[in-house]
Write an enzyme that holds these catalytic residues in place. Structure first.
Site, mmCIF file in Angstrom:
data_model
loop_
_atom_site.group_PDB
_atom_site.id
_atom_site.type_symbol
_atom_site.label_atom_id
_atom_site.label_comp_id
_atom_site.label_asym_id
_atom_site.label_seq_id
_atom_site.Cartn_x
_atom_site.Cartn_y
_atom_site.Cartn_z
ATOM 1 N N THR A 120 0.872 -1.192 0.000
ATOM 2 C CA THR A 120 0.000 0.000 0.000
ATOM 3 C C THR A 120 0.902 1.233 0.000
ATOM 4 O O THR A 120 1.305 1.689 -1.060
ATOM 5 C CB THR A 120 -0.974 0.015 1.196
ATOM 6 O OG1 THR A 120 -0.240 -0.067 2.409
ATOM 7 C CG2 THR A 120 -1.955 -1.134 1.100
ATOM 8 N N LYS A 133 4.470 -6.851 3.877
ATOM 9 C CA LYS A 133 4.158 -5.457 3.573
ATOM 10 C C LYS A 133 3.980 -4.724 4.896
ATOM 11 O O LYS A 133 3.606 -5.315 5.908
ATOM 12 C CB LYS A 133 2.901 -5.332 2.727
ATOM 13 C CG LYS A 133 1.632 -5.493 3.518
ATOM 14 C CD LYS A 133 0.507 -4.644 2.976
ATOM 15 C CE LYS A 133 0.917 -3.220 2.860
ATOM 16 N NZ LYS A 133 0.686 -2.443 4.087
ATOM 17 N N THR A 139 -1.747 -1.663 7.581
ATOM 18 C CA THR A 139 -1.533 -3.043 7.980
ATOM 19 C C THR A 139 -0.164 -3.612 7.686
ATOM 20 O O THR A 139 0.400 -3.405 6.632
ATOM 21 C CB THR A 139 -2.522 -3.996 7.271
ATOM 22 O OG1 THR A 139 -3.790 -3.436 7.309
ATOM 23 C CG2 THR A 139 -2.503 -5.351 7.885
ATOM 24 N N GLU A 176 7.305 5.033 7.941
ATOM 25 C CA GLU A 176 6.936 6.286 7.283
ATOM 26 C C GLU A 176 7.895 7.413 7.660
ATOM 27 O O GLU A 176 8.040 7.759 8.825
ATOM 28 C CB GLU A 176 5.493 6.629 7.644
ATOM 29 C CG GLU A 176 4.544 5.605 7.036
ATOM 30 C CD GLU A 176 3.123 5.766 7.505
ATOM 31 O OE1 GLU A 176 2.250 5.275 6.795
ATOM 32 O OE2 GLU A 176 2.907 6.377 8.555
ATOM 33 N N ASN A 192 1.226 11.635 6.965
ATOM 34 C CA ASN A 192 0.021 11.388 7.746
ATOM 35 C C ASN A 192 -0.856 12.599 7.979
ATOM 36 O O ASN A 192 -2.007 12.445 8.403
ATOM 37 C CB ASN A 192 0.402 10.767 9.091
ATOM 38 C CG ASN A 192 0.835 9.326 8.912
ATOM 39 O OD1 ASN A 192 0.071 8.517 8.407
ATOM 40 N ND2 ASN A 192 2.067 9.019 9.276
ATOM 41 N N SER A 237 -5.977 11.127 3.315
ATOM 42 C CA SER A 237 -5.808 9.687 3.072
ATOM 43 C C SER A 237 -7.132 9.116 2.627
ATOM 44 O O SER A 237 -8.147 9.784 2.637
ATOM 45 C CB SER A 237 -5.332 9.020 4.347
ATOM 46 O OG SER A 237 -6.148 9.408 5.423
#
Lengths: 408, 408
Positions: free
Chosen positions: A162, A188, A199, A280, A403, A408
């Site tokens: 993702t 992932k 996730t 991230e 974020n 999102s």
């Protein structure tokens, strides 16, 4: 995702060459669940006799696919097994629609592969709270079944991404009784979480034969030293899933084999580190070694308290050897500590000991270490023999950007 | 601090007019502990008969002044009392030097004021791990004692600031038996923490007469609904100190007086909110109301899990009504929750209920609310009567900038 993310500076040079694992085949397809112009569904089909172990999120708001997997684990292994994963939609917090989507998909996979529904496992990763358009997946099952190949594990790794900035794979091979056993895994995750709670998913395959309860015990034990010792931002996904599948197709019994366990740990450690390296906004990979704690569990509590502290993580981002923040994180962790017995090092530079800065400490020495991509923090509590190692990344403007700045 | 910080957009228009509290006088001075060209030491001197209650950090690596205060609390109130606070150096993790500094300062304060050492309380806030240059404070004690005045509480609020962008004060007055009792408090803190673990410090004074054990019980109880319900980034200072001093000089016994307790709670709530409003990088003030939990403590666990989640805090910074992240934070909190009984609102906009997005929810409605400076998140667990309210701020580039981009 609308935004295109730059490949993490901590990513490995390329996706590794993974060995063929006998008894499992892979396929992937572009079903358009949410993303366009990329694959977003993977199917893995395993031979009869495959045993499967799993570890899942502890979240009380976990997703419908996670609940379904948990209910099925440990079932009869004589009928083969299938795993279907989609990206783009997590099918989490979708009420009774969530269960319906899981039922529709598992039924269609059963029809297309001949594996009974009770042995079809699914996972979904991506946006939450939106109904999963399962029809888009169901219509692709013929194409998926036709495309199965024992060499396509790398395509499977691509399809489940993702916000990952690179696909994650790792492998090991061991000789047992003169025969080669292979282990290959894909993962992932951009940390525990990602935008939309995207996730962490991990699938590991081996052609060794391992009895199911032993496989589960092995997975749980190694998980506590690998995936349960990493953190990006302390948040917990609703969909975290780790499955370990032993097809037995190499005709080698690896149950309770120490060499196999060690090889598996290598693979799981490698994959868990790759998840941190794709954290991230990460620019630093941080290993925190805690020793001298009153117990192993106390050591892990201290390690995770340091790893999750926004103040420690921002100091590392700023390349600042700000050991006072480590003292703070130890003090607040809730596990046993004595200020005057504590010692702290950055790499091999002893910073603090006996409740005080070390007399030989020169900040220039630590400042040089902090400029590196990989940083080791060592903490000794001076209390006992408890130890643990945890891994994390720094907290940067990149995290806020991913974020907060993008919808999102 | 080397950097000059912009006044928080959430700051009140100006420092409030605080009433004179009989029986306490204040002074401040520029001692050059670390900062130049500003005051950095405050002294408060209280009349004989003053009772004092306190609440301190739970950190196991707490500072020498905190340990000293904890040991002295509850002592004889017939001799008056003094509080001395310096900014610029926290005297934390300074080994036996820390105790020496505390002893030197308390001894000098006792000499200058006539208050016995056992009734001299200190606090230090600022950089950690560096020896406190206590001589710079000791030489200023004559000047401090000469400058004591019952109107200088605002100067005291200025002197204890570190990375605060505004001085914090609040007050209340109540009539008891036809006489006026005053309560006035000051605070410093940019959240639980600040660069260099700069500490939350709170001093509240009243001229009411309150028996010491009752005062302590009242403080502990209100603290659990105010200062223990705020968080900026989940980190915990080594030096957090809250002291409540009742001088009795108004000659009104307020022990167990409900009106007094209510006025005190107003002051403590106001000061605690000001700390959040000065949270590092904060642009939004967030109130999280949790109801329907299995217990009050479960409600607080859920509230703090939401308030501390980096994903929730960055979504708020991005003005994104990303309720999925609230579901995630509830799921990971460890307290009881049932996905299908949960409901979530932003302000009066019902977002999710019964394990699913609300059928009437329109994201545009929530998006408008998210643009405001003050945001209310309501969560009902649907399980019981437990409730709690917690307060926090958003997580922005400003936080990263203050904590990573500058050397502290």
């Amino acid at each position: 995702m609308a935004q295109s993310l730059t490949r993490s500076p901590l990513a490995p040079a390329s996706f590794p060459d993974l060995p063929i694992v006998k008894g499992v085949r892979f396929a992937s397809v572009a079903a358009g669940v949410k993303y366009q112009n990329r694959t977003d569904v993977m199917l893995a089909l395993m031979a009869p006799g495959t045993t499967i172990a799993g570890a899942f999120t502890q979240s009380l708001t976990r997703s419908a696919p996670v609940r379904d997997c948990q209910a099925k684990l440990g079932d009869n292994s004589q009928d083969g097994a299938a795993i279907l994963v989609n990206s783009g939609n997590s099918n989490a917090f979708t009420g009774h629609f969530g269960q319906t989507s899981v039922a529709q998909i598992t039924s269609a996979v059963a029809t297309a592969t001949g594996v009974p529904e009770a042995r079809v496992f699914t996972a979904s990763t991506g946006v939450i709270g939106e109904p999963l358009p399962h029809d888009r997946i169901v219509v692709k099952l013929g194409e998926l079944a036709d495309g199965l190949s024992d060499t396509r594990i790398n395509d499977a790794a691509d399809a489940i991404m993702t916000t990952d900035t690179f696909a994650k794979g790792a492998s090991a091979q061991v000789e047992i009784d003169g025969q080669t056993v292979s282990i290959a895994g894909i993962a992932k995750g951009s940390g525990m979480i990602a935008p939309d709670m995207a996730t962490m998913l991990v699938y590991i395959f081996t052609d060794a034969e391992v009895e199911q309860q032993a496989l589960q015990a092995l997975l749980t034990s190694i998980c506590n030293r690998t995936f349960n010792c990493i953190t990006v931002d302390s948040d917990t996904s609703t969909s975290d899933t780790l499955m370990l599948c032993a097809t037995g197709a190499a005709n080698v019994d690896a149950t309770d084999d120490a060499q196999f366990a060690s090889a598996l740990e290598t693979v799981m450690l490698d994959l868990s580190h790759q998840v941190v390296r794709d954290g991230e906004g990460a620019t630093k990979f941080v290993e925190i070694q805690v020793t001298g704690a009153a117990s192993d569990s106390d050591a892990k509590i201290h390690g995770l308290s340091i790893a999750n502290s926004p103040l420690v993580k921002t100091a590392i981002a700023g390349e600042d050897p700000n050991w006072g923040r480590i003292v703070m994180a130890i003090g607040k962790s809730g596990a046993a500590a004595d200020r005057d017995l504590l010692s702290i090092s950055f790499g091999d530079v002893l910073v603090a000991e006996k409740g005080w800065v070390s007399p030989d400490y020169r900040e220039e020495d630590a400042a040089i270490l902090m400029k590196q991509d990989e940083i080791t923090i060592k903490v000794d509590l001076g209390l006992g023999a408890g130890h643990a190692t945890v891994w994390t990344c720094d907290l940067t403007h990149g995290y806020i950007q991913i974020n907060a700045d993008y919808r999102s």
